[in-house]
Design an enzyme around this catalytic site. Structure first.
Site, PDB file in Angstrom:
ATOM      1  N   ASP A  99       1.000  -1.123   0.068  1.00  0.00           N
ATOM      2  CA  ASP A  99       0.146   0.311   0.055  1.00  0.00           C
ATOM      3  C   ASP A  99       0.925   1.212   0.014  1.00  0.00           C
ATOM      4  OD1 ASP A  99      -2.529   1.512   0.477  1.00  0.00           O
ATOM      5  OD2 ASP A  99      -1.563   1.763   2.538  1.00  0.00           O
TER       6      ASP A  99
ATOM      7  N   ASP B 258      -0.023   5.122   1.009  1.00  0.00           N
ATOM      8  CA  ASP B 258      -0.248   6.032   1.975  1.00  0.00           C
ATOM      9  C   ASP B 258      -0.314   5.246   3.143  1.00  0.00           C
ATOM     10  OD1 ASP B 258      -1.145   8.090   3.476  1.00  0.00           O
ATOM     11  OD2 ASP B 258      -2.976   8.047   2.952  1.00  0.00           O
TER      12      ASP B 258
ATOM     13  N   GLY C 216      -7.349   4.510   3.370  1.00  0.00           N
ATOM     14  CA  GLY C 216      -7.477   3.566   2.520  1.00  0.00           C
ATOM     15  C   GLY C 216      -8.581   3.297   1.799  1.00  0.00           C
TER      16      GLY C 216
ATOM     17  N   ARG D 299     -11.661   7.997  -2.756  1.00  0.00           N
ATOM     18  CA  ARG D 299     -12.045   9.401  -2.898  1.00  0.00           C
ATOM     19  C   ARG D 299     -13.588   9.860  -2.798  1.00  0.00           C
ATOM     20  NH1 ARG D 299      -9.965  12.853  -7.833  1.00  0.00           N
ATOM     21  NH2 ARG D 299      -8.157  11.485  -7.498  1.00  0.00           N
TER      22      ARG D 299
ATOM     23  N   SER E 246      -5.181   5.272  -4.345  1.00  0.00           N
ATOM     24  CA  SER E 246      -5.011   6.569  -4.923  1.00  0.00           C
ATOM     25  C   SER E 246      -4.799   6.605  -6.276  1.00  0.00           C
ATOM     26  CB  SER E 246      -3.853   7.226  -4.180  1.00  0.00           C
ATOM     27  OG  SER E 246      -3.579   8.491  -4.548  1.00  0.00           O
TER      28      SER E 246
ATOM     29  N   ASN F 230      -3.696   9.475  -7.507  1.00  0.00           N
ATOM     30  CA  ASN F 230      -2.212  10.244  -7.317  1.00  0.00           C
ATOM     31  C   ASN F 230      -1.062   9.282  -7.347  1.00  0.00           C
ATOM     32  OD1 ASN F 230      -3.379  13.208  -7.640  1.00  0.00           O
ATOM     33  ND2 ASN F 230      -4.762  12.395  -5.871  1.00  0.00           N
TER      34      ASN F 230
ATOM     35  N   ASP G  76      -1.939  -0.482   6.018  1.00  0.00           N
ATOM     36  CA  ASP G  76      -2.179   0.296   7.210  1.00  0.00           C
ATOM     37  C   ASP G  76      -3.491   0.467   7.467  1.00  0.00           C
ATOM     38  OD1 ASP G  76      -2.298   2.207   5.209  1.00  0.00           O
ATOM     39  OD2 ASP G  76      -2.492   3.756   6.490  1.00  0.00           O
TER      40      ASP G  76
HETATM   41  P1  B16 Z   1      -7.161   9.737  -4.102  1.00  0.00           P
HETATM   42  P2  B16 Z   1      -3.820   4.153  -0.056  1.00  0.00           P
HETATM   43  C1  B16 Z   1      -5.477   6.085  -0.093  1.00  0.00           C
HETATM   44  O1  B16 Z   1      -4.208   5.549  -0.634  1.00  0.00           O
HETATM   45  C2  B16 Z   1      -5.560   6.874   0.981  1.00  0.00           C
HETATM   46  O2  B16 Z   1      -5.263   6.265   2.165  1.00  0.00           O
HETATM   47  C3  B16 Z   1      -6.988   7.554   1.081  1.00  0.00           C
HETATM   48  O3  B16 Z   1      -7.105   8.310   2.388  1.00  0.00           O
HETATM   49  C4  B16 Z   1      -7.536   7.974  -0.008  1.00  0.00           C
HETATM   50  O4  B16 Z   1      -8.963   8.708  -0.080  1.00  0.00           O
HETATM   51  C5  B16 Z   1      -7.242   7.181  -1.272  1.00  0.00           C
HETATM   52  O5  B16 Z   1      -6.035   6.907  -1.523  1.00  0.00           O
HETATM   53  C6  B16 Z   1      -7.792   8.036  -2.608  1.00  0.00           C
HETATM   54  O6  B16 Z   1      -6.613   8.944  -2.931  1.00  0.00           O
HETATM   55  O7  B16 Z   1      -8.089  10.738  -3.871  1.00  0.00           O
HETATM   56  O8  B16 Z   1      -5.626  10.336  -4.393  1.00  0.00           O
HETATM   57  O9  B16 Z   1      -7.534   8.936  -5.324  1.00  0.00           O
HETATM   58  O10 B16 Z   1      -3.452   4.113   1.480  1.00  0.00           O
HETATM   59  O11 B16 Z   1      -4.681   3.063  -0.598  1.00  0.00           O
HETATM   60  O12 B16 Z   1      -2.349   4.088  -0.599  1.00  0.00           O
HETATM   61 MG    MG Z   2      -2.804   3.191   3.116  1.00  0.00          MG
END
Ligand code: B16
Ligand code: MG
Length: 216
Positions: A10, A12, A47, A50, A117, A119, A171
């Protein structure tokens, strides 16, 4: 002893800590929409996709908004978030993350990213590790978000390793659930209350004991 051929990480909360930036961006949106949002509320977004994050943030207020307004708010939050992403540098790894990546490659593992994400590629580029990974599965890859196993199943396919030989490091509760549903070894990096269902649990990325995982 289970044979292990690949690790799916993962992003973030395991490799880097963008949760703070997500919080600030959601907080700005919540303030503009006059919705209460605290760091405690932010924990529930870990996790989570959006769209689902916005649904949790708005709660019952969601009925006030049209679909068009919901899409606009998702974009607005992401624009705030992207400004924070511009500040990420090659030094912004969580403690132990760089060592973990090196240790996995030393052991001949395939290594992939499995993140919710959209991003992901921007963050990996800013960290200088986009080319390090053998496969990337992100918010664009699959339509069903964690706790569905899809994002990790896709990552396993991307590195050509059957899911049963994959270890997922996560996480978030939803991510651990996704790994277990996908038949993978789950490693949780968080308190027991959040990732207690995982096969292995450590407090942080720096605490991961690869020898323990490989010898089980
Ligand atoms: P985005 P992960 C997740 O990343 C984040 O933990 C979560 O808070 C966020 O809403 C999600 O990505 C979507 O992100 O808005 O950038 O598409 O923990 O799966 O790496
Ligand atoms: Mg995460």
């Amino acid at each position: 002893m289970r044979e292990i051929k690949a690790f799916i990480l993962d992003l973030d909360g395991v490799v880097t800590d963008t949760a703070e930036y997500h919080f600030r961006a959601w907080k700005q949106l919540a303030d503009e929409e006059r919705v209460t949002f605290t760091r405690e509320h932010n924990e529930a977004l870990r996790g989570v996709s959006r769209r689902k994050s916005l649904e949790i943030l708005l709660g019952d207020h969601i009925s006030r908004y049209t679909e068009e307004q919901i899409l606009e708010m998702m974009e607005r939050k992401n624009n705030y978030y992207k400004i924070y992403l511009e500040t990420i540098t090659k030094d912004d790894f969580l403690p132990g993350a760089k060592e973990l990546l090196a240790g996995l490659k030393e052991r001949g593992m395939k290594v992939a990213i499995g993140s919710a994400s959209k991003n992901t590629r921007t963050v990996l580029t800013r960290l200088g590790i986009l080319d390090f990974f053998d496969g990337i599965s992100d918010g664009y890859t699959v339509s069903r978000a964690k706790p569905a196993p899809d994002v990790f199943v896709y990552a396993a396919g991307a590195v050509g390793v059957p899911t049963e030989y994959c270890v997922v490091i996560e996480d978030a509760k939803s991510g651990v659930q996704a790994a277990l549903t996908g038949g993978m070894v789950a490693v949780g990096i968080a308190p027991k209350e959040r990732v207690g269902a995982a096969h292995f649990r450590y407090d942080s990325t720096a605490d991961i004991d690869l020898d323990e995982i490989f010898s089980s």
